[in-house]
Enzyme design. Structure first.
Site, mmCIF file in Angstrom:
data_model
loop_
_atom_site.group_PDB
_atom_site.id
_atom_site.type_symbol
_atom_site.label_atom_id
_atom_site.label_comp_id
_atom_site.label_asym_id
_atom_site.label_seq_id
_atom_site.Cartn_x
_atom_site.Cartn_y
_atom_site.Cartn_z
ATOM 1 N N GLY A 394 0.816 -0.993 -0.075
ATOM 2 C CA GLY A 394 0.005 0.208 0.200
ATOM 3 C C GLY A 394 0.772 1.256 0.103
ATOM 4 N N GLU A 397 1.887 1.952 -3.445
ATOM 5 C CA GLU A 397 0.690 2.085 -4.013
ATOM 6 C C GLU A 397 0.279 3.808 -3.688
ATOM 7 O OE1 GLU A 397 -1.469 -1.150 -2.501
ATOM 8 O OE2 GLU A 397 -2.064 -1.607 -4.452
HETATM 9 C C1 LIG Z 1 -3.801 5.853 0.612
HETATM 10 C C2 LIG Z 1 -3.220 4.663 0.582
HETATM 11 C C3 LIG Z 1 -4.348 3.728 1.473
HETATM 12 C C4 LIG Z 1 -3.759 2.385 1.402
HETATM 13 C C5 LIG Z 1 -4.705 1.418 1.869
HETATM 14 C C6 LIG Z 1 -4.403 0.151 1.679
HETATM 15 C C7 LIG Z 1 -5.590 -0.517 1.381
HETATM 16 C C8 LIG Z 1 -5.369 -1.613 0.208
HETATM 17 C C9 LIG Z 1 -5.366 -2.849 0.624
HETATM 18 C C10 LIG Z 1 -4.500 -4.018 0.335
HETATM 19 C C11 LIG Z 1 -3.379 -3.849 -0.413
HETATM 20 C C12 LIG Z 1 -2.137 -3.612 0.094
HETATM 21 C C13 LIG Z 1 -1.562 -4.629 0.761
HETATM 22 C C14 LIG Z 1 -0.389 -4.414 1.591
HETATM 23 O O1 LIG Z 1 0.099 -3.357 1.766
HETATM 24 S S1 LIG Z 1 0.277 -5.884 2.347
HETATM 25 C C15 LIG Z 1 1.707 -5.212 3.006
HETATM 26 C C16 LIG Z 1 2.878 -5.144 2.142
HETATM 27 N N1 LIG Z 1 4.009 -4.848 3.110
HETATM 28 C C17 LIG Z 1 4.778 -5.709 3.468
HETATM 29 O O2 LIG Z 1 4.694 -6.815 3.193
HETATM 30 C C18 LIG Z 1 6.032 -5.170 4.400
HETATM 31 C C19 LIG Z 1 5.865 -5.792 5.730
HETATM 32 N N2 LIG Z 1 6.964 -5.286 6.583
HETATM 33 C C20 LIG Z 1 8.255 -5.950 6.474
HETATM 34 O O3 LIG Z 1 8.384 -6.941 5.598
HETATM 35 C C21 LIG Z 1 9.312 -5.463 7.300
HETATM 36 O O4 LIG Z 1 8.517 -4.663 8.410
HETATM 37 C C22 LIG Z 1 10.315 -4.407 6.409
HETATM 38 C C23 LIG Z 1 11.237 -5.172 5.452
HETATM 39 C C24 LIG Z 1 9.607 -3.226 5.876
HETATM 40 C C25 LIG Z 1 11.065 -3.781 7.673
HETATM 41 O O5 LIG Z 1 11.975 -4.698 8.334
HETATM 42 P P1 LIG Z 1 12.486 -4.121 9.788
HETATM 43 O O6 LIG Z 1 13.490 -3.078 9.523
HETATM 44 O O7 LIG Z 1 13.087 -5.666 10.286
HETATM 45 O O8 LIG Z 1 11.200 -3.704 10.593
HETATM 46 P P2 LIG Z 1 10.190 -4.507 11.370
HETATM 47 O O9 LIG Z 1 9.745 -5.729 10.519
HETATM 48 O O10 LIG Z 1 10.450 -4.977 12.832
HETATM 49 O O11 LIG Z 1 9.177 -3.359 11.729
HETATM 50 C C26 LIG Z 1 8.885 -2.485 12.397
HETATM 51 C C27 LIG Z 1 7.656 -2.611 12.980
HETATM 52 O O12 LIG Z 1 6.696 -2.246 12.223
HETATM 53 C C28 LIG Z 1 5.656 -3.290 11.832
HETATM 54 N N3 LIG Z 1 5.192 -3.163 10.613
HETATM 55 C C29 LIG Z 1 6.063 -3.298 9.381
HETATM 56 N N4 LIG Z 1 5.397 -3.223 8.204
HETATM 57 C C30 LIG Z 1 4.060 -3.583 8.493
HETATM 58 C C31 LIG Z 1 2.851 -3.613 7.988
HETATM 59 N N5 LIG Z 1 2.762 -3.476 6.731
HETATM 60 N N6 LIG Z 1 1.778 -3.954 8.747
HETATM 61 C C32 LIG Z 1 1.815 -3.841 10.081
HETATM 62 N N7 LIG Z 1 2.948 -3.548 10.756
HETATM 63 C C33 LIG Z 1 4.123 -3.599 10.124
HETATM 64 C C34 LIG Z 1 6.511 -4.458 12.345
HETATM 65 O O13 LIG Z 1 5.544 -5.362 12.823
HETATM 66 C C35 LIG Z 1 7.105 -3.884 13.453
HETATM 67 O O14 LIG Z 1 6.534 -3.682 14.366
HETATM 68 P P3 LIG Z 1 6.700 -4.363 16.079
HETATM 69 O O15 LIG Z 1 7.025 -5.794 15.753
HETATM 70 O O16 LIG Z 1 5.476 -3.988 17.003
HETATM 71 O O17 LIG Z 1 7.654 -3.462 16.599
#
Ligand SMILES: CCCCCCCC/C=C\C/C=C/C(=O)SCCNC(=O)CCNC(=O)[C@H](O)C(C)(C)COP(=O)(O)OP(=O)(O)OC[C@H]1O[C@@H](n2cnc3c(N)ncnc32)[C@H](O)[C@@H]1OP(=O)(O)O
Length: 543
Positions: A394, A397
């Site tokens: 997202g 996007e």
């Molecule tokens: C106007 C725009 C509106 C958009 C509306 C969207 C609606 C559309 C619907 C669906 C389509 C979209 C689908 C998606 O986007 S699916 C998600 C795609 N993204 C990912 O798969 C990335 C996920 N994240 C990672 O892989 C990693 O976090 C990283 C590689 C980006 C960074 O790694 P690292 O440095 O090791 O950091 P952490 O993983 O520890 O992250 C820190 C902290 O942040 C949380 N976090 C990261 N990304 C997400 C996420 N996408 N959703 C929720 N939380 C996320 C992560 O869990 C950590 O949290 P903590 O454990 O509590 O510390």
């Protein structure tokens, strides 16, 4: 009395005025020695003048041979001691009486006895300057206008001591430099500033008393009185410190309160807001000296850094509300979208929130995301993504829904939804295909690969990449530049470029011609073209 023949001219001060004087003197055929506080500054200024001459060649206003010969006549020198063989020295240092008195005495000591000494002062008594030399009869004022190569006037100021031969020789030299001469006796402000400074101050009093805004005062003066620029724009160009210094001379020397400087002017100078050269005066200016309409660039920061700005319903709902507000804001001319923290623009839709969603809930979430994308695409103002880190799912996007993207060198882009068993739900498939081509979009969506900034630049996903600490500044510069253009024209360009993507080319061209024609007759179209023809910057109002 014998008059000296002028062959070599010394110019003291390699700032804007000194450089301009050196340029016109060299163009007129004089050998010019240009000095400043050191040789380095003088050398830099000579190179700048040579570049300026090159531009005149490009424009067809000077032949390459003439430019080369003129540049050869310009000699940077280390200082006043090198003026020994000059027939005329023109001092163009900062408008400070003590400084000029010191420089005049030093020039007088270094110059040959029969050489002439002129000051480009715009307000300081030439009689007083002449009095510190041993050649008072060979001293006068030679007040060039800014920018010197373009402005036709030189105001020659006769000191009480100036000999008639000095006046005649200098007048001829000014005319040889292509200038028209007016002659003033040595009185506060001479002729031009005696008229100009009270007029500029009056415009400032009008701002101070709340009679009108700087924009309205300048537009009123320009369209009502027909000068090429408004009084406040002109004051910013001259330098507010210079305007204040001259106003103080007029007030002190003439003693009439009608010449007093407005408190507003004094305060702006105290704040260091001295106009264009300082980046701020009555208006704000970018690094290139282009006027930046203040308050015309907005920024949205996705602010959930502990979750890498992951997009949940609350954040997307808030975005929707803020964008609706921005749509109603008639002052904004460009919008920047960026992410809080130094790690992410947005790492995607919130996976924790999505993990428990049912199909209908996911549909509603996706539709909200699409509504936000449509809001950004259909705003009349350009929306620029400043991608400062991860832009995944997202997040990528959202960046794609912006008009264009600039990124930091550590940005990462991708549509990794397939890793989660889903697909992009907010335009990642179709907008990505339109931006980078269908083949690359397919590969990114099928593999879920994450690419770095260099690769994003190579495939055309982003327009530019910058050092992380410079990204926002660069994007603000771009937004500020757009804010100086005609807002109606920018809006039409945005509309036509977007709509044209989805219709056949003949229909797209029809849309373009309609939008082109619709702009004619607008205030901005008249202003833009009049500004070009008047060789001045345009001041667009969005009407
Ligand atoms: C106007 C725009 C509106 C958009 C509306 C969207 C609606 C559309 C619907 C669906 C389509 C979209 C689908 C998606 O986007 S699916 C998600 C795609 N993204 C990912 O798969 C990335 C996920 N994240 C990672 O892989 C990693 O976090 C990283 C590689 C980006 C960074 O790694 P690292 O440095 O090791 O950091 P952490 O993983 O520890 O992250 C820190 C902290 O942040 C949380 N976090 C990261 N990304 C997400 C996420 N996408 N959703 C929720 N939380 C996320 C992560 O869990 C950590 O949290 P903590 O454990 O509590 O510390």
């Amino acid at each position: 009395m014998m008059t000296i023949e002028i062959r070599t001219v010394g110019v003291l001060g390699a700032g804007q005025m000194g450089s301009g004087i050196a340029q016109v003197a060299a163009t007129a055929g004089y050998t010019v020695k240009l000095a400043d506080v050191d040789l380095e500054r003088a050398t830099k200024a000579t190179s700048k003048i040579a570049a300026m001459l090159g531009k005149l060649v490009e424009k067809g206003k000077l032949t390459a041979e003439a430019a080369e010969a003129t540049a050869k006549r310009l000699i940077p020198v280390a200082g006043i001691a090198d003026f020994g063989d000059c027939d005329l020295v023109i001092e163009a240092a900062t408008e400070n009486v003590d400084l000029k008195l010191k420089l005049f005495a030093a020039c007088d000591a270094a110059m040959k006895p029969d050489a002439l000494l002129a000051s480009n002062t715009s307000s300081i008594s030439v009689t007083k300057l002449a009095a510190v030399t041993k050649r008072p009869g060979k001293v006068l004022g030679m007040h060039f206008m800014n920018p010197v190569p373009l402005m036709r006037l030189v105001e020659i100021v006769k000191a009480v001591q100036t000999e008639p031969e000095t006046y005649t020789t200098i007048k001829e030299a000014a005319e040889k430099m292509g200038k028209t001469v007016v002659t003033s006796n040595d009185a506060p402000g001479f002729l031009v500033n005696r008229i100009l400074i009270p007029m500029l101050c009056e415009a400032m009093f009008a701002v101070q008393e709340g009679v009108g805004t700087p924009e309205d005062i300048d537009t009123g003066a320009k369209l009502g009185l027909n000068p090429p620029m408004g009084p406040l724009e002109l004051a910013d160009l001259i330098g507010l410190d210079t305007v204040l210094a001259i106003a103080n001379v007029l007030y002190t020397d003439i003693g009439d309160t009608k010449y007093r400087a407005p408190t507003l002017l004094k305060n702006l100078v105290r704040a260091g807001w001295v106009g264009k050269k300082g980046g701020r005066g009555f208006y704000v200016y970018d690094e290139k000296g282009q006027k930046v309409p203040e308050g015309f660039v907005g920024t949205i920061t996705l602010n959930r850094p502990d979750k890498l700005n992951a997009l949940n319903a609350e954040l997307v709902g808030e975005l929707h509300r803020v964008l609706a507000e921005i749509r109603r804001d008639k002052d904004l001319r460009a919008l920047i979208v960026t992410g809080a923290g130094d790690k992410a623009f947005a790492a995607g839709a919130d996976i924790a929130a999505m993990s428990t969603m049912t199909g209908p809930e996911a549909k509603a979430f996706g539709e909200l995301g699409h509504a936000v994308g449509a809001q950004m695409e259909t705003l009349a103002i350009p929306v620029i993504a400043a991608v400062n880190g991860f832009a995944l799912g997202g997040g990528c996007e959202m960046a794609l829904a912006c008009d264009f993207i600039h990124a930091s060198t550590k940005a990462k882009f991708g549509q990794p939804e397939v890793n989660l068993g889903v697909i992009p739900g907010f335009g990642g498939t179709n907008r990505l295909a339109r931006r980078v081509g269908i083949g690359r979009a397919r590969e990114l969506c099928f593999t879920g690969d994450v690419i770095g900034a260099e690769e994003a630049l190579r495939i055309g996903l982003v327009n530019g990449i910058h050092a992380p600490e410079e990204l926002l500044g660069k994007v603000k510069e771009i937004a500020a530049k757009i804010a100086t253009k005609g807002p109606l024209a920018v809006a039409q360009a945005k509309r036509v470029l977007l709509r044209g993507l989805d219709v056949p080319l003949p229909t797209a061209n029809e849309l373009e011609v309609q939008a082109f024609a619709a702009l004619f007759g607008s205030e901005d179209q008249r202003e833009g073209m009049a500004a070009f023809l008047g060789k001045r910057p345009a001041n667009f109002v969005g009407r």
